[in-house]
Design an enzyme around this catalytic site. Structure first.
Site, PDB file in Angstrom:
ATOM      1  N   TYR A   1     -72.109  17.358   1.819  1.00 11.11           N
ATOM      2  CA  TYR A   1     -70.742  17.482   2.360  1.00 11.11           C
ATOM      3  C   TYR A   1     -69.614  17.292   1.341  1.00 11.11           C
ATOM      4  O   TYR A   1     -68.484  17.701   1.600  1.00 11.11           O
ATOM      5  CB  TYR A   1     -70.540  16.571   3.578  1.00 11.11           C
ATOM      6  CG  TYR A   1     -70.081  15.165   3.273  1.00 11.11           C
ATOM      7  CD1 TYR A   1     -70.977  14.212   2.819  1.00 11.11           C
ATOM      8  CD2 TYR A   1     -68.750  14.785   3.440  1.00 11.11           C
ATOM      9  CE1 TYR A   1     -70.571  12.926   2.548  1.00 11.11           C
ATOM     10  CE2 TYR A   1     -68.332  13.490   3.158  1.00 11.11           C
ATOM     11  CZ  TYR A   1     -69.245  12.563   2.724  1.00 11.11           C
ATOM     12  OH  TYR A   1     -68.840  11.297   2.444  1.00 11.11           O
TER      13      TYR A   1
ATOM     14  N   SER B   1     -75.238  25.856  17.471  1.00 13.36           N
ATOM     15  CA  SER B   1     -74.310  25.113  18.330  1.00 13.36           C
ATOM     16  C   SER B   1     -74.508  25.640  19.743  1.00 13.36           C
ATOM     17  O   SER B   1     -74.841  26.805  19.926  1.00 13.36           O
ATOM     18  CB  SER B   1     -72.847  25.320  17.920  1.00 13.36           C
ATOM     19  OG  SER B   1     -72.689  25.216  16.536  1.00 13.36           O
TER      20      SER B   1
ATOM     21  N   ARG C   1     -68.239   4.545   4.691  1.00 15.35           N
ATOM     22  CA  ARG C   1     -67.242   4.219   3.679  1.00 15.35           C
ATOM     23  C   ARG C   1     -66.914   2.741   3.694  1.00 15.35           C
ATOM     24  O   ARG C   1     -67.676   1.929   3.200  1.00 15.35           O
ATOM     25  CB  ARG C   1     -65.983   5.086   3.866  1.00 15.35           C
ATOM     26  CG  ARG C   1     -66.189   6.526   3.381  1.00 15.35           C
ATOM     27  CD  ARG C   1     -64.921   7.365   3.505  1.00 15.35           C
ATOM     28  NE  ARG C   1     -64.504   7.505   4.892  1.00 15.35           N
ATOM     29  CZ  ARG C   1     -64.898   8.515   5.690  1.00 15.35           C
ATOM     30  NH1 ARG C   1     -65.669   9.453   5.221  1.00 15.35           N
ATOM     31  NH2 ARG C   1     -64.492   8.572   6.928  1.00 15.35           N
TER      32      ARG C   1
ATOM     33  N   THR D   1     -66.625  15.248  17.863  1.00 14.58           N
ATOM     34  CA  THR D   1     -67.414  14.306  18.665  1.00 14.58           C
ATOM     35  C   THR D   1     -66.507  13.377  19.462  1.00 14.58           C
ATOM     36  O   THR D   1     -65.578  12.788  18.904  1.00 14.58           O
ATOM     37  CB  THR D   1     -68.308  13.463  17.736  1.00 14.58           C
ATOM     38  OG1 THR D   1     -69.022  14.358  16.901  1.00 14.58           O
ATOM     39  CG2 THR D   1     -69.275  12.598  18.520  1.00 14.58           C
TER      40      THR D   1
ATOM     41  N   GLU E   1     -73.808  16.315  18.855  1.00 18.82           N
ATOM     42  CA  GLU E   1     -72.437  15.802  18.903  1.00 18.82           C
ATOM     43  C   GLU E   1     -71.842  16.221  20.238  1.00 18.82           C
ATOM     44  O   GLU E   1     -71.763  17.417  20.552  1.00 18.82           O
ATOM     45  CB  GLU E   1     -71.606  16.331  17.723  1.00 18.82           C
ATOM     46  CG  GLU E   1     -72.026  15.681  16.410  1.00 18.82           C
ATOM     47  CD  GLU E   1     -71.057  15.905  15.247  1.00 18.82           C
ATOM     48  OE1 GLU E   1     -70.254  16.856  15.304  1.00 18.82           O
ATOM     49  OE2 GLU E   1     -71.099  15.108  14.285  1.00 18.82           O
TER      50      GLU E   1
ATOM     51  N   GLN F   1     -76.432  16.785   5.777  1.00 22.87           N
ATOM     52  CA  GLN F   1     -74.979  16.566   5.711  1.00 22.87           C
ATOM     53  C   GLN F   1     -74.603  15.547   4.623  1.00 22.87           C
ATOM     54  O   GLN F   1     -73.679  15.773   3.846  1.00 22.87           O
ATOM     55  CB  GLN F   1     -74.498  16.068   7.086  1.00 22.87           C
ATOM     56  CG  GLN F   1     -72.978  15.969   7.232  1.00 22.87           C
ATOM     57  CD  GLN F   1     -72.574  15.576   8.671  1.00 22.87           C
ATOM     58  OE1 GLN F   1     -73.416  15.334   9.527  1.00 22.87           O
ATOM     59  NE2 GLN F   1     -71.282  15.517   8.910  1.00 22.87           N
TER      60      GLN F   1
ATOM     61  N   TYR G   1     -61.965  16.839  14.481  1.00 22.39           N
ATOM     62  CA  TYR G   1     -62.558  15.520  14.223  1.00 22.39           C
ATOM     63  C   TYR G   1     -61.566  14.518  14.795  1.00 22.39           C
ATOM     64  O   TYR G   1     -60.989  13.729  14.083  1.00 22.39           O
ATOM     65  CB  TYR G   1     -62.704  15.395  12.691  1.00 22.39           C
ATOM     66  CG  TYR G   1     -63.427  14.202  12.146  1.00 22.39           C
ATOM     67  CD1 TYR G   1     -64.740  13.929  12.487  1.00 22.39           C
ATOM     68  CD2 TYR G   1     -62.802  13.349  11.239  1.00 22.39           C
ATOM     69  CE1 TYR G   1     -65.399  12.841  11.935  1.00 22.39           C
ATOM     70  CE2 TYR G   1     -63.453  12.262  10.682  1.00 22.39           C
ATOM     71  CZ  TYR G   1     -64.763  12.011  11.038  1.00 22.39           C
ATOM     72  OH  TYR G   1     -65.423  10.935  10.481  1.00 22.39           O
TER      73      TYR G   1
ATOM     74  N   HIS H   1     -64.833   7.827  17.159  1.00 24.83           N
ATOM     75  CA  HIS H   1     -65.867   8.490  16.348  1.00 24.83           C
ATOM     76  C   HIS H   1     -65.530   8.400  14.857  1.00 24.83           C
ATOM     77  O   HIS H   1     -66.368   8.010  14.047  1.00 24.83           O
ATOM     78  CB  HIS H   1     -66.005   9.951  16.776  1.00 24.83           C
ATOM     79  CG  HIS H   1     -66.913  10.750  15.895  1.00 24.83           C
ATOM     80  ND1 HIS H   1     -68.274  10.511  15.825  1.00 24.83           N
ATOM     81  CD2 HIS H   1     -66.667  11.777  15.034  1.00 24.83           C
ATOM     82  CE1 HIS H   1     -68.819  11.358  14.951  1.00 24.83           C
ATOM     83  NE2 HIS H   1     -67.864  12.132  14.461  1.00 24.83           N
TER      84      HIS H   1
HETATM   85 CA    CA Z   1     -68.479  18.148  15.212  1.00 28.88          CA
END
Ligand code: CA
Length: 423
Positions: A252, A265, A151, A357, A207, A248, A137, A142
């Site tokens: 999550y 994927s 958030r 991403t 992504e 998600q 990540y 991103h």
């Molecule tokens: Ca990803």
């Protein structure tokens, strides 16, 4: 270290168009099948593939120490595991055979017929057996976009983000090679102010990512330093980490991505060697605050890879929706690998580590529909006049990537998949 096959002056006797991804300076590895061959290792050059098993049987690799049948294996793992000295010698030898000055293969029509296939006549297969897959990540743009949306717009990045490359362990069983189709996933989602429901995902997303393939195994307890990391990375591919945003959002917490990610994927079929990417190295992101010593590195560790995403509706023309670059990564592949193994976690040849991403700073450089349409609030218009907030049934998403410096172009081909309706 000078890599012979990277010489920008090399010219091939094979016709290679200037905009091809598969120049003589590239020579990426893959595995193909056709009506006769079940699976053979190959490389791409211009519009052709070269069968490496045929090359070996016709004694073109006599100067390289290679086990018998290494190129008729289902995957490239055993070849990659021979080590960079050997895989480099193979790439250098192929490069030699393809240069205008070399007449060995150029003047042997019978051999050429056994070795070359047109790319449109073959089907590319998953190039490696992926034992483990990790997704990072690591793009700051991103992570900032997602943080702003979900958030705190003022404090988008979580406190750990600039101190370690955040990641999660993904699912290898559902990684498919470019050209596959999958059904829109079903799952649990939570409408606002109502109990959770079960049904097809409504917010299917792509992504835009790349991934690197581990080229050398470690033992449990061993760590890989940032300085040594490149010895353990065989090459890179394009990668689409398909995501179900509504699933998600509900699932999550507190452990991260699960069913929103593991349904499919997509990876591109050609592994572009890290060697071939060396000429396109650029300075890494200026990291502030200073990272802990085990994450420090010297030299240029980012790579200038132009990336684009296209959406092609059923029977329609493809529209480019994003144009990003791997150079925007905050954390480099070397740092990701050093972090991944700093606790002694072992890695195996064929393991895949995806970048996360890859978004750039500008709006047109965002690497997901989530960001491009800002959670669906600003839809994208496609060439056929239709609009997209997320991915529709029967849309094909295509990721492309290439490096360019002077006249040398090294590309990845395509990473594409079609989203079919839920069943
Ligand atoms: Ca990803």
């Amino acid at each position: 270290m000078e890599i012979k096959a990277n010489n920008p002056a090399l010219k091939s006797w094979i016709e290679i168009k200037p905009d091809t991804d598969f120049s003589i300076q590239n020579i990426p590895f893959g595995v193909y099948k056709d009506s006769q061959i079940e699976h053979h290792a190959c490389i791409a050059i211009g519009e052709y593939v070269m069968d490496l098993n045929a090359l070996q049987h016709l004694h073109y690799f006599n100067g390289v120490n290679l086990p018998a049948h290494i190129f008729s294996a289902k995957h490239l793992n055993d070849f990659i595991a021979l080590g960079k000295q050997t895989t480099r010698a193979v790439r250098d030898r192929i490069s030699d055979l393809l240069t205008v000055e070399n007449k060995e293969l150029q003047n042997n029509e019978a051999h050429r017929k056994q070795i070359f296939r047109h790319q449109s006549d073959v089907q590319m297969l998953l190039p490696v057996h992926i034992g483990d897959y990790t997704d990072f990540y690591s793009s700051i743009d991103h992570a900032t976009n997602v943080g702003k949306m979900f958030r705190d717009p003022e404090n988008a990045l979580l406190p750990n983000w600039k101190h370690l490359p955040v990641g999660y362990h993904g699912r290898a069983s559902s990684i498919r090679v470019s050209g596959h189709r999958f059904h829109r996933p079903k799952g649990q989602t939570k409408p606002t102010d109502a109990p959770p429901v079960f049904g097809p995902c409504k917010l299917l997303d792509f992504e835009l990512e790349t991934a690197f393939i581990i080229g050398k195994s470690t033992k449990m307890g061993e760590s890989i330093s940032t300085e040594k990391a490149d010895d353990y990375i065989f090459g890179m591919v394009l990668f689409n980490d398909w995501s179900a945003r509504d699933i998600q959002t509900w699932e999550y917490v507190p452990l991260g991505p699960f069913l929103a990610k593991n349904f499919a994927s997509t990876m591109s079929p050609w592994i572009v060697t890290l060697d071939a990417l060396e000429p396109f190295r650029v300075e890494g992101y200026k990291q502030d605050p200073k990272v802990l010593p085990y994450l420090e590195y010297t030299g240029n560790k980012n790579i200038d890879i132009n990336l684009e995403v296209l959406i092609q509706p059923e029977n329609g023309e493809a529209t480019m929706v994003s144009e990003s670059n791997y150079k925007y990564m905050y954390w480099t592949a070397e740092q990701q690998l050093a972090h991944h193994t700093v606790n002694g976690c072992n890695v195996n040849v064929g393991d895949m580590m995806a970048s996360g991403t890859i978004s750039g700073p500008d709006k047109h450089q965002f690497g997901s529909m989530l960001e491009l349409t800002w959670r669906g609030t600003t839809p994208i218009k496609l060439k056929d006049g239709s609009e997209r907030k997320f991915i529709n049934d029967n849309d094909t998403v295509i990721i492309k990537g290439h490096c360019k410096k002077g006249n040398v172009r090294v590309g990845f081909g395509e990473c594409k998949a079609k989203a079919l309706p839920a069943v």
